[in-house]
Design a protein around this motif. Structure first.
Motif, mmCIF file in Angstrom:
data_model
loop_
_atom_site.group_PDB
_atom_site.id
_atom_site.type_symbol
_atom_site.label_atom_id
_atom_site.label_comp_id
_atom_site.label_asym_id
_atom_site.label_seq_id
_atom_site.Cartn_x
_atom_site.Cartn_y
_atom_site.Cartn_z
ATOM 1 N N ARG A 151 2.516 1.847 -3.076
ATOM 2 C CA ARG A 151 1.503 2.414 -4.401
ATOM 3 C C ARG A 151 0.878 4.104 -4.001
ATOM 4 N N THR A 152 0.991 3.703 -2.550
ATOM 5 C CA THR A 152 0.778 5.633 -2.684
ATOM 6 C C THR A 152 1.123 6.819 -2.960
ATOM 7 N N ASN A 159 4.058 5.733 -5.342
ATOM 8 C CA ASN A 159 4.428 5.835 -6.999
ATOM 9 C C ASN A 159 3.931 6.498 -7.695
ATOM 10 N N GLN A 160 2.472 7.378 -6.981
ATOM 11 C CA GLN A 160 1.439 8.631 -7.541
ATOM 12 C C GLN A 160 2.113 9.388 -7.368
ATOM 13 N N SER A 196 1.349 -1.206 0.163
ATOM 14 C CA SER A 196 -0.091 -0.155 0.138
ATOM 15 C C SER A 196 1.322 1.155 -0.501
#
Length: 304
Positions: free
Chosen positions: A200-201, A203-204, A197
């Motif tokens: 993914r966070t 990576n934005q 998580s």
């Protein structure tokens, strides 16, 4: 196994290296935490992790002497139980504290707005107390089962290397299966979820977070490499021994414990690497919270 070079030379050599490296590293980390850490919650978790690793290292000299003397235990049943409890208790303590650290990072990065309003210090202290209580409860069965056995043919007295197939064995069997499930498998799932998580966070956002993503992935790899082999082989060993009365996997398990002990050397580097990105965490949280606050203010304005 009891007389082989694997158990009398290789295993104690690894434990000697771990002791020489891990003790000063964890002492240095504790000094850094008490003197320079500006993040109280992080400091509490890492201080408990370092203390757990140091307590684990205390058992290694006893195990080194035991292995070097041909797996002959000379300190009695009580000391054998204390060393066994300390060894396994602090091994699983490390796993649980790594899970707590991952949850703390998950909340700070993935849910920064909620994290900001939590009583973080209170939850951190309660979390650490809960970990130590859970470990204490899980270690009680070791004190109830005989750990020291004499092997007349080898002329040695073993400590936690031999179990007789009696009523105590079946008690140990269930305990040794539940211990890696609750002490490793569940924390592994939680830690994996948290780190995925986080990646993914982050990576934005901008490319500057790429280094933290790499470090997070490395932390997860270290977690998996150090603790997965010993726990998987432990479950395999007990199931195989329970069904076939053959302990062929035990020597593989003792070798895998050497990998587990390496975590005491790697955990200090984990703190060092993550502390380098403390300011970026803070900037990220402020940025994220600022964006959410602006959005909330926008939402409260009446439409024209």
């Amino acid at each position: 196994y009891l007389t082989s070079q694997l158990s009398t030379m290789l295993i104690p050599a690894v434990y000697i290296i771990v002791t020489v490296l891990a003790v000063p590293l964890n002492i240095i980390i504790l000094c850094m935490l008490f003197r320079h850490s500006g993040y109280v919650c992080t400091a509490i978790f890492y201080a408990n992790l370092a203390i757990s690793d140091l307590l684990f290292c205390i058992t290694l000299p006893f195990k080194i002497v035991y292995h070097l003397h041909g797996n002959n235990w000379m300190l009695g049943e009580t000391v054998c139980k204390i060393i066994t409890i300390n060894f396994y208790g602090n091994m699983y303590c490390s796993v649980l504290f790594l899970m707590c650290i991952s949850i703390n990072r998950y909340m700070a990065i993935v849910h920064p707005f909620i994290y900001r309003h939590l009583p973080k210090q209170t939850y951190t202290v309660l979390g650490c107390i809960l970990v130590w209580v859970i470990i204490f409860i899980f270690m009680i069965p070791f004190s109830l089962v005989k750990q020291q056995f004499q092997i007349p043919k080898a002329n040695v007295t073993t400590c936690h290397d031999v179990l007789h197939r009696n009523e105590q064995f079946y008690f140990s069997f269930h305990h040794q299966i539940l211990m890696p499930v609750f002490g490793f498998l569940i924390p592994l799932v939680v830690t994996t979820f948290c780190y995925i998580s986080i990646i993914r966070t982050l990576n934005q956002y901008e490319e500057k977070w790429f280094w933290y993503i790499k470090i997070t992935a490395l932390v997860l790899i270290i977690f998996t490499v150090c603790f997965t082999p010993s726990n998987v082989i432990l479950i395999t060993h007990f199931f195989y021994y329970y069904t076939t009365n053959n302990d062929i996997f035990y020597k593989h398990y003792t070798v895998s414990l050497c990998l587990t002990s390496l975590s005491c050397c790697l955990n200090p580097f984990l703190y060092y690497l993550m502390s380098r990105f403390g300011n970026k965490f803070n900037s990220y949280q402020q940025c994220t919270l600022g964006v959410k606050t602006d959005m909330d203010t926008h939402a409260q304005k009446p439409s024209s």
